[in-house]
Design a protein around this motif. Structure first.
Motif, short mmCIF file in Angstrom:
data_model
loop_
_atom_site.label_atom_id
_atom_site.label_comp_id
_atom_site.label_asym_id
_atom_site.label_seq_id
_atom_site.Cartn_x
_atom_site.Cartn_y
_atom_site.Cartn_z
N PHE A 167 -2.60 14.09 2.35
CA PHE A 167 -2.63 13.20 1.50
C PHE A 167 -2.97 13.55 0.01
CE2 PHE A 167 -4.42 9.09 0.35
CZ PHE A 167 -5.58 9.33 -0.70
N ILE B 134 2.73 0.30 20.07
CA ILE B 134 2.69 -0.93 19.37
C ILE B 134 4.05 -1.11 18.88
CG2 ILE B 134 2.20 -2.46 17.05
CD1 ILE B 134 0.10 -2.32 19.20
N ASP B 135 4.82 -0.11 18.23
CA ASP B 135 6.01 0.10 17.88
C ASP B 135 6.62 1.51 18.28
OD1 ASP B 135 7.70 -0.31 14.45
OD2 ASP B 135 8.49 0.28 16.37
N SER C 259 1.65 -3.83 10.80
CA SER C 259 0.75 -2.93 11.22
C SER C 259 0.46 -1.73 10.18
CB SER C 259 1.52 -2.23 12.34
OG SER C 259 1.81 -3.02 13.36
N TYR C 260 1.13 -1.92 9.01
CA TYR C 260 0.78 -0.79 7.78
C TYR C 260 1.25 0.55 8.45
CZ TYR C 260 -1.71 -3.64 4.63
OH TYR C 260 -2.12 -4.87 3.74
N ARG D 95 -2.76 0.78 -3.97
CA ARG D 95 -2.59 -0.65 -3.34
C ARG D 95 -1.74 -1.54 -4.50
NH1 ARG D 95 -5.12 -0.20 1.41
NH2 ARG D 95 -6.98 1.12 1.16
N PRO E 191 2.45 16.94 6.10
CA PRO E 191 1.96 16.23 4.85
C PRO E 191 0.58 16.08 4.85
CG PRO E 191 3.91 15.41 5.97
CD PRO E 191 3.00 16.34 6.88
N TYR F 297 2.04 11.95 -0.50
CA TYR F 297 1.63 12.92 0.36
C TYR F 297 2.43 14.49 -0.38
CZ TYR F 297 0.05 10.19 4.22
OH TYR F 297 -0.63 9.38 5.21
N GLU G 170 -5.78 0.19 9.72
CA GLU G 170 -4.71 -0.18 8.72
C GLU G 170 -5.06 -0.21 7.43
OE1 GLU G 170 -3.52 -3.99 10.64
OE2 GLU G 170 -2.88 -3.21 12.40
N GLY G 171 -4.06 0.09 6.52
CA GLY G 171 -4.22 0.09 5.30
C GLY G 171 -5.05 1.24 4.60
N THR G 172 -5.23 2.38 5.52
CA THR G 172 -5.70 3.71 5.33
C THR G 172 -4.89 4.86 5.27
OG1 THR G 172 -6.77 4.37 7.19
CG2 THR G 172 -8.13 2.83 5.81
N GLU G 173 -5.00 5.86 4.70
CA GLU G 173 -4.19 7.19 4.83
C GLU G 173 -3.99 7.72 6.22
OE1 GLU G 173 -6.91 7.02 3.03
OE2 GLU G 173 -7.94 9.18 3.08
N ALA G 174 -2.93 8.15 6.63
CA ALA G 174 -2.97 8.55 7.74
C ALA G 174 -2.89 10.40 7.55
CB ALA G 174 -1.50 8.55 8.49
N PHE G 175 -3.51 11.09 8.39
CA PHE G 175 -3.90 12.60 8.34
C PHE G 175 -2.93 13.09 9.42
CE2 PHE G 175 -7.52 12.50 5.64
CZ PHE G 175 -8.00 11.49 5.74
N PHE G 176 -2.08 14.07 9.02
CA PHE G 176 -1.02 14.72 9.57
C PHE G 176 -1.74 16.14 10.49
CE2 PHE G 176 2.82 12.66 9.25
CZ PHE G 176 2.51 11.53 8.39
N GLY G 177 -1.06 16.31 11.47
CA GLY G 177 -1.48 17.66 12.09
C GLY G 177 -0.39 18.89 11.49
N LEU H 167 9.61 7.87 12.02
CA LEU H 167 8.58 7.47 12.89
C LEU H 167 9.57 7.25 14.22
CD1 LEU H 167 5.78 6.23 13.35
CD2 LEU H 167 7.09 3.91 12.96
N TYR I 264 0.69 -1.20 -0.18
CA TYR I 264 -0.14 -0.09 0.05
C TYR I 264 0.85 1.32 0.06
CZ TYR I 264 -3.35 3.27 1.79
OH TYR I 264 -4.35 4.59 1.87
N TYR J 249 5.92 11.63 14.50
CA TYR J 249 7.08 11.64 13.35
C TYR J 249 7.78 12.62 13.82
CZ TYR J 249 4.75 8.44 10.20
OH TYR J 249 4.40 7.24 9.53
N ILE K 70 1.25 5.50 -0.70
CA ILE K 70 0.73 6.88 -0.44
C ILE K 70 1.54 8.12 -0.97
CG2 ILE K 70 -0.68 8.62 0.86
CD1 ILE K 70 -0.76 6.15 2.99
N TYR L 131 4.18 4.26 17.33
CA TYR L 131 2.76 4.14 16.60
C TYR L 131 2.07 3.64 17.67
CZ TYR L 131 -0.26 1.04 14.21
OH TYR L 131 -1.56 0.22 13.88
N ARG M 229 -5.05 7.88 11.90
CA ARG M 229 -5.79 7.08 10.73
C ARG M 229 -6.92 6.38 11.35
NH1 ARG M 229 -1.17 2.91 8.73
NH2 ARG M 229 -1.64 1.40 10.41
N PHE N 68 0.44 8.20 15.32
CA PHE N 68 2.05 8.16 15.15
C PHE N 68 2.39 9.48 15.50
CE2 PHE N 68 1.65 4.42 12.21
CZ PHE N 68 0.11 4.70 11.39
#
Lengths: 113, 113
Positions: free
Chosen positions: A46, B55-56, A98-99, A51, A44, A36, B98-105, B45, A32, B35, A34, B48, B95, B33
């Motif tokens: 989107f 998780i990470d 974890s993508y 995919r 950033p 930005y 999983e598998g979707t876009e992340a939105f940033f501040g 990163l 996957y 960053y 993306i 997360y 976000r 996340f």
């Protein structure tokens, strides 16, 4: 470790031209991706995603191409406008995990009026 | 929705001081996340969270950095003691899955003098 990289750190184009921004990824497990856009002083934003079961996806004035054979991604911007001037990042997300978006270094796009 | 909200936007502090960065993710998002962005290293990163659980955290530079997510609507990144090399822009992103876009501040620009 594997990482995402970019071929061109800076791309200068004339307003109205088409722009192509390239990205190489090395993790074959990534499924996957993306793109930005980051404007100065902002986070950033989107643009478009794709995919790994696709090789092309189109949005408004933007097209992303994915070549899994050579692990290459590109972002095409049609009729580039001054407002497109920004830094563009590709981010890969590794499937089966974890993508977590992993970013390349970015390409600076400069559009001259 | 107001998007991902970070505070403060700018922080200038003296070396050795404690710094706390704050993030409010988009309502309904279950992943968050942190960053860090510098010219030299790009977007890295740090940590997360998924469903408020770390998780990470392999990207957290050292013990001086810590992050918490006490609930689904708030996270903090703390640096204690801060050092000049911590100067960077820190971004929070969220976000929905999983598998979707992340939105940033919009980021917090931290300067440690």
């Amino acid at each position: 470790g594997e990482s995402v990289g970019l071929h061109l750190p800076t791309l200068s184009v004339q307003e109205g031209d088409n722009s192509i921004i390239n990205c190489a990824y090395s993790n074959s497990a990534s499924d996957y991706f993306i793109w930005y856009k980051q404007e100065s002083g902002k986070g950033p934003q989107f643009i478009i995603d794709i995919r790994s079961n696709m090789d092309k996806r189109q949005g408004q004035r933007v097209t992303v191409l994915l070549n899994k054979t050579v692990k290459h991604l590109s972002l095409q911007i049609a009729a580039t406008q001054p407002g497109d001037s920004a830094v563009y990042f590709c981010a890969e997300n590794i499937g089966g995990g974890s993508y977590i978006p992993t970013f390349g270094r970015g390409t600076s796009l400069i559009v001259h009026p | 929705d107001a998007g991902v909200i970070q505070s403060p936007r700018h922080e200038v502090t003296e070396m050795g001081q404690e710094v706390t960065l704050r993030c409010k993710p988009i309502s309904g998002h279950n992943s968050l996340f942190w960053y860090r962005q510098t010219m030299m290293r790009g977007l890295e990163l740090l940590i997360y969270f998924n469903n408020n659980v770390p998780i990470d955290d392999s990207g957290m530079p050292e013990d001086r950095f810590s992050a918490k997510m006490p609930n689904a609507s708030f996270s903090t990144l703390k640096i204690q003691p801060s050092e000049p090399r911590d100067s960077a822009v820190y971004f929070c992103a969220s976000r929905q899955g999983e598998g979707t876009e992340a939105f940033f501040g919009q980021g917090t620009r931290l300067t440690v003098v």
